[in-house]
Write a protein that holds these residues in place. Structure first.
Motif, PDB file in Angstrom:
ATOM      1  N   GLU A  19       0.811  -1.217   0.000  1.00  0.00           N
ATOM      2  CA  GLU A  19       0.000   0.000   0.000  1.00  0.00           C
ATOM      3  C   GLU A  19       0.848   1.271   0.000  1.00  0.00           C
ATOM      4  O   GLU A  19       0.342   2.343  -0.300  1.00  0.00           O
ATOM      5  CB  GLU A  19      -0.937   0.025   1.219  1.00  0.00           C
ATOM      6  N   GLU A  20       2.112   1.159   0.349  1.00  0.00           N
ATOM      7  CA  GLU A  20       3.006   2.320   0.409  1.00  0.00           C
ATOM      8  C   GLU A  20       3.770   2.436  -0.906  1.00  0.00           C
ATOM      9  O   GLU A  20       4.730   1.715  -1.147  1.00  0.00           O
ATOM     10  CB  GLU A  20       3.987   2.186   1.575  1.00  0.00           C
ATOM     11  N   ASP A  21       3.325   3.367  -1.770  1.00  0.00           N
ATOM     12  CA  ASP A  21       3.931   3.519  -3.090  1.00  0.00           C
ATOM     13  C   ASP A  21       5.438   3.759  -3.025  1.00  0.00           C
ATOM     14  O   ASP A  21       6.194   3.148  -3.777  1.00  0.00           O
ATOM     15  CB  ASP A  21       3.269   4.663  -3.868  1.00  0.00           C
ATOM     16  N   ASP A  22       5.866   4.643  -2.118  1.00  0.00           N
ATOM     17  CA  ASP A  22       7.295   4.948  -2.046  1.00  0.00           C
ATOM     18  C   ASP A  22       8.108   3.737  -1.596  1.00  0.00           C
ATOM     19  O   ASP A  22       9.227   3.502  -2.074  1.00  0.00           O
ATOM     20  CB  ASP A  22       7.568   6.151  -1.142  1.00  0.00           C
ATOM     21  N   GLU A  23       7.550   2.925  -0.731  1.00  0.00           N
ATOM     22  CA  GLU A  23       8.243   1.719  -0.265  1.00  0.00           C
ATOM     23  C   GLU A  23       8.361   0.696  -1.395  1.00  0.00           C
ATOM     24  O   GLU A  23       9.415   0.086  -1.591  1.00  0.00           O
ATOM     25  CB  GLU A  23       7.493   1.122   0.919  1.00  0.00           C
ATOM     26  N   VAL A  24       7.292   0.529  -2.160  1.00  0.00           N
ATOM     27  CA  VAL A  24       7.308  -0.400  -3.296  1.00  0.00           C
ATOM     28  C   VAL A  24       8.296   0.087  -4.352  1.00  0.00           C
ATOM     29  O   VAL A  24       9.084  -0.694  -4.891  1.00  0.00           O
ATOM     30  CB  VAL A  24       5.894  -0.562  -3.895  1.00  0.00           C
ATOM     31  N   GLU A  25       8.275   1.376  -4.645  1.00  0.00           N
ATOM     32  CA  GLU A  25       9.181   1.931  -5.654  1.00  0.00           C
ATOM     33  C   GLU A  25      10.639   1.776  -5.237  1.00  0.00           C
ATOM     34  O   GLU A  25      11.493   1.418  -6.054  1.00  0.00           O
ATOM     35  CB  GLU A  25       8.841   3.389  -5.922  1.00  0.00           C
ATOM     36  N   HIS A  26      10.928   2.039  -3.976  1.00  0.00           N
ATOM     37  CA  HIS A  26      12.298   1.892  -3.487  1.00  0.00           C
ATOM     38  C   HIS A  26      12.758   0.443  -3.600  1.00  0.00           C
ATOM     39  O   HIS A  26      13.867   0.151  -4.065  1.00  0.00           O
ATOM     40  CB  HIS A  26      12.393   2.364  -2.036  1.00  0.00           C
ATOM     41  N   PHE A  27      11.923  -0.487  -3.190  1.00  0.00           N
ATOM     42  CA  PHE A  27      12.266  -1.902  -3.267  1.00  0.00           C
ATOM     43  C   PHE A  27      12.420  -2.333  -4.724  1.00  0.00           C
ATOM     44  O   PHE A  27      13.333  -3.096  -5.059  1.00  0.00           O
ATOM     45  CB  PHE A  27      11.216  -2.749  -2.554  1.00  0.00           C
ATOM     46  N   VAL A  31      15.864  -4.057  -6.510  1.00  0.00           N
ATOM     47  CA  VAL A  31      15.943  -5.385  -7.129  1.00  0.00           C
ATOM     48  C   VAL A  31      15.772  -5.342  -8.648  1.00  0.00           C
ATOM     49  O   VAL A  31      15.670  -6.385  -9.291  1.00  0.00           O
ATOM     50  CB  VAL A  31      14.927  -6.365  -6.497  1.00  0.00           C
ATOM     51  N   ALA A  32      15.740  -4.143  -9.232  1.00  0.00           N
ATOM     52  CA  ALA A  32      15.669  -3.936 -10.684  1.00  0.00           C
ATOM     53  C   ALA A  32      14.418  -4.544 -11.315  1.00  0.00           C
ATOM     54  O   ALA A  32      14.476  -5.207 -12.347  1.00  0.00           O
ATOM     55  CB  ALA A  32      16.930  -4.454 -11.352  1.00  0.00           C
ATOM     56  N   LEU A  33      13.273  -4.328 -10.665  1.00  0.00           N
ATOM     57  CA  LEU A  33      11.982  -4.728 -11.215  1.00  0.00           C
ATOM     58  C   LEU A  33      11.061  -3.509 -11.194  1.00  0.00           C
ATOM     59  O   LEU A  33      11.400  -2.479 -10.622  1.00  0.00           O
ATOM     60  CB  LEU A  33      11.364  -5.862 -10.393  1.00  0.00           C
ATOM     61  N   THR A  34       9.892  -3.633 -11.803  1.00  0.00           N
ATOM     62  CA  THR A  34       8.928  -2.536 -11.781  1.00  0.00           C
ATOM     63  C   THR A  34       8.078  -2.620 -10.514  1.00  0.00           C
ATOM     64  O   THR A  34       7.920  -3.706  -9.937  1.00  0.00           O
ATOM     65  CB  THR A  34       7.987  -2.589 -13.005  1.00  0.00           C
ATOM     66  N   PRO A  35       7.495  -1.489 -10.096  1.00  0.00           N
ATOM     67  CA  PRO A  35       6.594  -1.531  -8.938  1.00  0.00           C
ATOM     68  C   PRO A  35       5.437  -2.518  -9.134  1.00  0.00           C
ATOM     69  O   PRO A  35       5.045  -3.208  -8.189  1.00  0.00           O
ATOM     70  CB  PRO A  35       6.090  -0.094  -8.828  1.00  0.00           C
ATOM     71  N   GLN A  36       4.907  -2.613 -10.354  1.00  0.00           N
ATOM     72  CA  GLN A  36       3.821  -3.562 -10.617  1.00  0.00           C
ATOM     73  C   GLN A  36       4.285  -5.001 -10.406  1.00  0.00           C
ATOM     74  O   GLN A  36       3.571  -5.820  -9.824  1.00  0.00           O
ATOM     75  CB  GLN A  36       3.276  -3.383 -12.040  1.00  0.00           C
ATOM     76  N   GLU A  40       2.862  -7.784  -7.665  1.00  0.00           N
ATOM     77  CA  GLU A  40       2.474  -9.145  -8.037  1.00  0.00           C
ATOM     78  C   GLU A  40       3.216 -10.169  -7.173  1.00  0.00           C
ATOM     79  O   GLU A  40       2.619 -11.159  -6.737  1.00  0.00           O
ATOM     80  CB  GLU A  40       2.769  -9.387  -9.520  1.00  0.00           C
ATOM     81  N   LEU A  41       4.503  -9.929  -6.929  1.00  0.00           N
ATOM     82  CA  LEU A  41       5.267 -10.838  -6.075  1.00  0.00           C
ATOM     83  C   LEU A  41       4.741 -10.835  -4.647  1.00  0.00           C
ATOM     84  O   LEU A  41       4.688 -11.875  -3.996  1.00  0.00           O
ATOM     85  CB  LEU A  41       6.755 -10.463  -6.091  1.00  0.00           C
ATOM     86  N   ILE A  42       4.334  -9.662  -4.155  1.00  0.00           N
ATOM     87  CA  ILE A  42       3.769  -9.567  -2.801  1.00  0.00           C
ATOM     88  C   ILE A  42       2.473 -10.366  -2.722  1.00  0.00           C
ATOM     89  O   ILE A  42       2.240 -11.091  -1.755  1.00  0.00           O
ATOM     90  CB  ILE A  42       3.551  -8.096  -2.388  1.00  0.00           C
ATOM     91  N   LYS A  43       1.619 -10.244  -3.750  1.00  0.00           N
ATOM     92  CA  LYS A  43       0.365 -11.010  -3.767  1.00  0.00           C
ATOM     93  C   LYS A  43       0.633 -12.514  -3.732  1.00  0.00           C
ATOM     94  O   LYS A  43      -0.038 -13.261  -3.029  1.00  0.00           O
ATOM     95  CB  LYS A  43      -0.435 -10.700  -5.043  1.00  0.00           C
ATOM     96  N   LYS A  44       1.622 -12.935  -4.494  1.00  0.00           N
ATOM     97  CA  LYS A  44       1.895 -14.360  -4.634  1.00  0.00           C
ATOM     98  C   LYS A  44       2.696 -14.946  -3.468  1.00  0.00           C
ATOM     99  O   LYS A  44       2.442 -16.064  -3.034  1.00  0.00           O
ATOM    100  CB  LYS A  44       2.646 -14.603  -5.939  1.00  0.00           C
ATOM    101  N   ALA A  56      12.688 -12.176  -6.133  1.00  0.00           N
ATOM    102  CA  ALA A  56      12.960 -11.141  -7.139  1.00  0.00           C
ATOM    103  C   ALA A  56      14.219 -11.458  -7.921  1.00  0.00           C
ATOM    104  O   ALA A  56      14.278 -11.234  -9.139  1.00  0.00           O
ATOM    105  CB  ALA A  56      13.067  -9.779  -6.471  1.00  0.00           C
ATOM    106  N   LYS A  57      15.234 -11.996  -7.258  1.00  0.00           N
ATOM    107  CA  LYS A  57      16.468 -12.368  -7.965  1.00  0.00           C
ATOM    108  C   LYS A  57      16.169 -13.450  -8.992  1.00  0.00           C
ATOM    109  O   LYS A  57      16.639 -13.395 -10.124  1.00  0.00           O
ATOM    110  CB  LYS A  57      17.524 -12.856  -6.979  1.00  0.00           C
ATOM    111  N   ALA A  58      15.393 -14.443  -8.602  1.00  0.00           N
ATOM    112  CA  ALA A  58      15.029 -15.525  -9.518  1.00  0.00           C
ATOM    113  C   ALA A  58      14.121 -15.002 -10.637  1.00  0.00           C
ATOM    114  O   ALA A  58      14.263 -15.390 -11.796  1.00  0.00           O
ATOM    115  CB  ALA A  58      14.323 -16.644  -8.765  1.00  0.00           C
TER     116      ALA A  58
END
Length: 62
Positions: A19-27, A31-36, A40-44, A56-58
């Protein structure tokens, strides 16, 4: 000067909040992925930071 022990930070540093956009964007940048993709990884896989870093590495190797 001594740290003021009455001022505590109650954030859960071992979790990533979807729910925290800035936290998702920073993460996502870390790990060189998109916030979306992170959401999706958090949901799964849940929001445990250590698990997300491992997954995320995998995910990034695909």
């Amino acid at each position: 000067m001594v740290d003021d022990k009455s001022k505590r930070d109650f954030r859960e540093r071992d979790r990533v909040s979807a729910e925290e956009d800035d936290e998702v964007e920073h993460f996502a940048q870390k790990v060189a992925l998109t916030p979306q993709q992170i959401r999706e990884l958090i949901k799964k896989h849940g929001n445990d930071r250590e698990t997300l870093e491992r997954v995320a590495k995998a995910f990034g190797r695909r």
